[in-house]
Enzyme design. Sequence first.
Site, short mmCIF file in Angstrom:
data_model
loop_
_atom_site.label_atom_id
_atom_site.label_comp_id
_atom_site.label_asym_id
_atom_site.label_seq_id
_atom_site.Cartn_x
_atom_site.Cartn_y
_atom_site.Cartn_z
N HIS A 149 59.52 -44.04 -11.82
CA HIS A 149 58.86 -44.62 -13.00
C HIS A 149 57.34 -44.62 -12.83
O HIS A 149 56.61 -44.15 -13.70
CB HIS A 149 59.38 -46.04 -13.21
CG HIS A 149 58.78 -46.76 -14.37
ND1 HIS A 149 59.39 -46.85 -15.60
CD2 HIS A 149 57.59 -47.41 -14.51
CE1 HIS A 149 58.63 -47.54 -16.43
NE2 HIS A 149 57.52 -47.89 -15.79
N GLU A 150 56.89 -45.14 -11.69
CA GLU A 150 55.44 -45.22 -11.47
C GLU A 150 54.83 -43.84 -11.28
O GLU A 150 53.66 -43.62 -11.63
CB GLU A 150 55.14 -46.13 -10.28
CG GLU A 150 55.60 -47.57 -10.45
CD GLU A 150 55.11 -48.24 -11.72
OE1 GLU A 150 54.04 -47.84 -12.25
OE2 GLU A 150 55.79 -49.16 -12.20
N HIS B 293 53.76 -42.56 -14.62
CA HIS B 293 52.42 -43.05 -14.97
C HIS B 293 51.34 -42.30 -14.19
O HIS B 293 50.34 -41.86 -14.77
CB HIS B 293 52.31 -44.54 -14.63
CG HIS B 293 53.01 -45.45 -15.58
ND1 HIS B 293 52.76 -45.47 -16.93
CD2 HIS B 293 53.96 -46.40 -15.36
CE1 HIS B 293 53.52 -46.40 -17.51
NE2 HIS B 293 54.25 -46.97 -16.57
N GLU C 170 53.88 -45.11 -21.19
CA GLU C 170 55.25 -45.51 -20.88
C GLU C 170 56.25 -44.41 -21.20
O GLU C 170 57.30 -44.31 -20.57
CB GLU C 170 55.59 -46.80 -21.63
CG GLU C 170 56.81 -47.53 -21.11
CD GLU C 170 56.63 -48.07 -19.69
OE1 GLU C 170 57.66 -48.37 -19.04
OE2 GLU C 170 55.47 -48.20 -19.23
#
Length: 491
Positions: free
Chosen positions: A256-257, A260, A286
């Site tokens: 997830h990170e 980003h 996001e």
Amino acid sequence: MTAYENLMAFARETQALSLIAGRLEWDQETMMPRGAAPQRGEECAAIASVLHARRIDPKVADWLNALETEELDGVAKAQLRHIRRSHDRASKVPAALAATIARVTSQAQGTWAEARAADDFAAFAPTLEEVIKLKREEGQALANGGDIYDAMLADYEPGTTGAQLEAMFGALRPELSVLRAAVLAAEAPAQLTGTFDEAAQMKLTRKLAKAFGYDMTHGRVDKAVHPFSSGSGLDVRITTRTNPEDPFNCFYSTIHEVGHAAYEQNIHRDYLLTPLGEGVSMGVHESQSRIYENQIGRSRAFTGWLYGEMRDAFGDFGIADEDAFYASVNRVSDGYIRTEADELQYNLHVLLRFDLERALMSGDLQVSDLEAAWNDRFAADFGFAVDKPSNGVLQDVHWSVGLFGYFPTYSLGNVYAGCLHEAMRAALPNLDGQLAQGDTSGATTWLRENVQTHGGLYEPREVIANARGAEPSEAPLLAYLKEKFTGIYGL
């Protein structure tokens, strides 16, 4: 030097100082001694004052006015759009208020952490009341008679209003509730059990970060209570966390990170240290983290590869084969924590927060009633009671640091990710074959070229519309979730 050259030189220095401020926040979450919090609050307030003064500097207005009649290319026009927006917004907020907010929210973060550890909302409530009072004051200055929450939302998703999100989320919530009920009534897949060495988790999580294109020469992976990504350009750092009983938390927080971080690392280098050199909005940001984590990382093809990697790292862990592993990765189960929620239920957690924070900003909900309101809404949406504040109203850091208007961008990002996934699948018919080999390059290249490289060149909805070939809609996300979970649960 021309007015444009002077303005951009000034903007680059401002951007550099902003990144320094971000590095202070990264340090606070990862390395800073706990006792340093009061001093760090003063440091954050000092740099916030400097940044605020630069953003409202009269020279910026003079340069902008001088450029009103200039013939500029698309990139220059986009730079001016961001600078003008920042200048206009900063000019509405008194410098003393900006510094006070920076100081109070820096200190409030520590107060929240202590209250969360003690499961004592009452210990945090006075601080939260102060933060909300300051943020409402800021919102009133920004709104200039308009909607306070919309003014706050514009910091994270320019061009979107609370009413628009309410309509979109109103279409999502009933569909998700019906699907959730059907899934939870069906037989659940096997759940991962056992213990998983945390050092081995970190070793595999770094391999996953690289597999998704994270450039470790311009980044690093550390551990924090709340995973996050920080920085842009040539220095983009991420954090994750480990749990010996739940390696998926580590692996998917990391993926997830990385979504980003990859966005920030892949922005066109010509935009480095300029207003275009960072993600255009939190919703678009996001969309990258969620499509990396879910549509790619939790796909049947990629989890087949991950199954082999986990067996290499941990040996036999009780999941029979790749199909069972895919079902286990995507298992839907009751839980309190948003960041640990499965893909199906995640948005219900976000919509709860969106409604509550709008009510807090409007004054319809008081902090003294917030814990009860949270618990009532949670029971209505999830069918069971919150057992303690750290699993409820105290679980997220966002309100302590004043991030009102941030929460809805998580679900908006999911909607955007659904749109991008639909378009990406159409463009890459052999995607699953690549993912089954642990090769994400087809997907990540498509996302880099269609979303990430542009940085702030386009408006948020324009980025998604250009990539998709149609305006954003919640329909692709709902179709994807229904197809996926109907298949896994045999509905």
